[in-house]
Design an enzyme around this catalytic site. Structure first.
Site, mmCIF file in Angstrom:
data_model
loop_
_atom_site.group_PDB
_atom_site.id
_atom_site.type_symbol
_atom_site.label_atom_id
_atom_site.label_comp_id
_atom_site.label_asym_id
_atom_site.label_seq_id
_atom_site.Cartn_x
_atom_site.Cartn_y
_atom_site.Cartn_z
ATOM 1 N N ASP A 1 0.859 -1.186 0.000
ATOM 2 C CA ASP A 1 0.000 0.000 0.000
ATOM 3 C C ASP A 1 0.897 1.238 0.000
ATOM 4 O O ASP A 1 1.609 1.492 0.983
ATOM 5 C CB ASP A 1 -0.879 -0.052 1.271
ATOM 6 C CG ASP A 1 -1.873 1.083 1.349
ATOM 7 O OD1 ASP A 1 -1.674 2.105 0.670
ATOM 8 O OD2 ASP A 1 -2.842 0.935 2.121
ATOM 9 N N HIS A 2 0.845 2.002 -1.082
ATOM 10 C CA HIS A 2 1.772 3.124 -1.224
ATOM 11 C C HIS A 2 1.414 4.283 -0.285
ATOM 12 O O HIS A 2 2.170 5.238 -0.154
ATOM 13 C CB HIS A 2 1.779 3.609 -2.686
ATOM 14 C CG HIS A 2 3.098 4.180 -3.116
ATOM 15 N ND1 HIS A 2 4.033 4.691 -2.225
ATOM 16 C CD2 HIS A 2 3.657 4.328 -4.337
ATOM 17 C CE1 HIS A 2 5.085 5.126 -2.885
ATOM 18 N NE2 HIS A 2 4.887 4.909 -4.166
ATOM 19 N N ARG A 3 0.281 4.202 0.403
ATOM 20 C CA ARG A 3 -0.015 5.232 1.406
ATOM 21 C C ARG A 3 0.808 5.003 2.663
ATOM 22 O O ARG A 3 0.973 5.898 3.474
ATOM 23 C CB ARG A 3 -1.512 5.192 1.777
ATOM 24 C CG ARG A 3 -2.428 5.525 0.623
ATOM 25 C CD ARG A 3 -3.864 5.240 0.996
ATOM 26 N NE ARG A 3 -4.058 3.842 1.365
ATOM 27 C CZ ARG A 3 -5.201 3.328 1.826
ATOM 28 N NH1 ARG A 3 -6.256 4.115 1.982
ATOM 29 N NH2 ARG A 3 -5.309 2.054 2.121
#
Ligand code: COA
Length: 428
Positions: A400-402
């Protein structure tokens, strides 16, 4: 004087052996006729089973996961004299199962659902602690009672809590921004409607319950999480030789050890080293976990399920292999309990027994990452002087790039590769 009565599951039409997914009352609860007692969920419908009599619940004879049919004893209630003569005639409220993403207002609140490769959010998994009349009131308002914070003893939800929650929703709606400008929402086209029979013979097969639940979860996760997948390879030549030797030694006594058992163990160590992978996003907060529970995707005739092995950091490879075999068998038999699919921190989806090189696994929200594994194959590897044959395992890590950045993901994968290439590191 009081008398007791055993309430039986009433006639529920064609449904037989339907799983109980929630018990809506507790011993000691006062119930009225028509109050919902249990929620059943078949492939085709969610069924609230109402009470045919009024009284106090004294004993509950079923639990979530049990299957029931018409006539199965559900619970014993203590009735007042004047209601003892009540007959068991009420028909259950049968409503169609909610389509993915659609809230069916008359259906009991969401419960810990088995099976999806993506677990439900924590709030939805909490069993709401509330009396039946309040649950009924919430259903009439179209409110998911599991989302209402309870202020009573042991978190019991009171009438005032429900009212405050509804007021909060109304205030939020009033503050809500104007409809999104084009480009800021999911402005999707309607699903194509095609008359397939125009092009040849067709057959219709309803999706299984597991597939429907999994599909709804996968769609949400794919739409909401900015996925990136890092592809990497691990040299598992020595590990595979060790695994084969281990299986020869334990042929009679121990569980068969597959590569997946090592992957599960190595992942727990990688999660320890890279704690943001062992976290969950909760609004603007990252919840960091100090436990290491790993789910593995299991292919079953009913669809994909993700049993979870808990406390992997404290278990040895043979224990993990044994537990994996047990859980995989339960999964194939459709006998996994909801709690055996909950509490995961990270998931592994292994297609290694089947084939493939790389793929993009979808993150199992609210987890932060998932490892996809394909089939190990012999490849020529340059050792600085000559090409040597080595067994190479393809690893696909979706994250998850968040929460995670590319460099950290690359380090995670590289570390995992080192552990698998030299399993002495598993001891460190
Ligand atoms: N590379 C090469 N061989 C592999 C391998 C890999 N990465 N992983 C497993 N194998 C081998 C095993 O060693 C075994 O070989 P053997 O019989 O000679 O010992 C064979 O493939 C079969 O393994 P499998 O039955 O798949 O066992 P497993 O422990 O690896 O996996 C499950 C167990 C439950 C995960 C598996 O049966 C399963 O359901 N996989 C599908 C998961 C899935 O659908 N994921 C997609 C989600 S989108």
């Amino acid at each position: 004087m009081t008398t007791t009565k055993t309430l039986l599951v009433p006639d529920i039409g064609d449904f037989k052996n339907v799983p109980v997914i929630e018990i809506l009352v507790r011993p000691g609860d006062a119930i009225s006729i028509e109050d919902a007692l249990l929620t059943l969920e078949s492939d085709k419908a969610t069924i609230d089973v109402p009470s045919a009599a009024a009284g106090i619940v004294r004993q509950i004879m079923v639990k979530p996961g049990d299957t029931v049919s018409a006539g199965t004893p559900m619970m014993v209630i203590e009735m007042a004299d004047e209601v003892a003569a009540a007959t068991v005639t009420a028909a259950p409220a049968v409503v169609p199962a909610a389509a993915p993403g659609v809230v069916a207002p008359a259906v009991a609140p969401p419960v810990p659902l088995p099976a999806a490769p993506t677990a439900s959010p924590a709030a939805a998994q909490r069993a709401a602690h509330a009396g039946p009349s309040l649950r009924k009131f919430a259903r009439e308002l179209g409110i998911d009672i599991t989302l209402v914070p309870g202020s009573g003893p042991k978190g019991r939800i009171q009438r005032e809590d429900l009212i405050a929650y509804v007021k909060g929703l109304t205030a939020d709606a009033a503050r809500a921004p104007a409809p999104a400008a084009p480009g800021t929402g999911l402005q999707l086209l309607p699903w194509p409607q095609v008359d397939f029979a125009r092009f040849g013979p067709v057959r219709s097969e309803p999706l299984s319950r597991i597939r429907k639940i999994a599909g709804a979860n996968l769609s949400r996760n794919w739409a909401m999480i900015p996925h990136v997948t890092n592809q990497d390879e691990a040299d598992v030549t020595e590990l595979e030789a060790f695994r084969l030797q281990l299986n020869r030694e334990n042929e009679k006594s121990g569980p068969k050890v597959s590569l997946l058992a090592f992957l599960i163990k190595a992942s727990a160590l990688a999660l320890k080293k890279f704690p943001t992978f062992n976290a969950s996003l909760d609004g603007d907060t990252l919840v960091m976990k100090d436990y290491f529970n790993i789910g593995f995707a299991a292919d079953t005739p009913h669809g994909l399920v993700v049993p979870v092995i808990r406390g992997v950091d404290r278990k040895g490879i043979l224990d993990i292999a044994g537990e994996m075999a047990q859980l995989a068998q339960l999964a194939r038999d459709g006998a996994l309990k909801p709690e055996q699919m909950q509490g995961g921190c990270f998931s592994i989806s292994s297609l290694g027994g089947i084939g493939g090189t790389f793929f993009t696994p979808i993150i199992n929200a609210p987890e932060v990452a998932i490892l996809g594994v394909c089939k190990a194959a012999m490849k020529p590897v340059w050792d600085g002087g000559v090409f040597v044959p080595r067994l190479i395992l393809p690893l696909s890590l979706s994250w998850d790039h968040r929460v995670v950045d590319g460099a950290e993901a690359a380090r995670f994968n590289a570390f995992l590769g080192q552990l698998l290439s030299d399993m002495r590191r598993l001891l460190l």
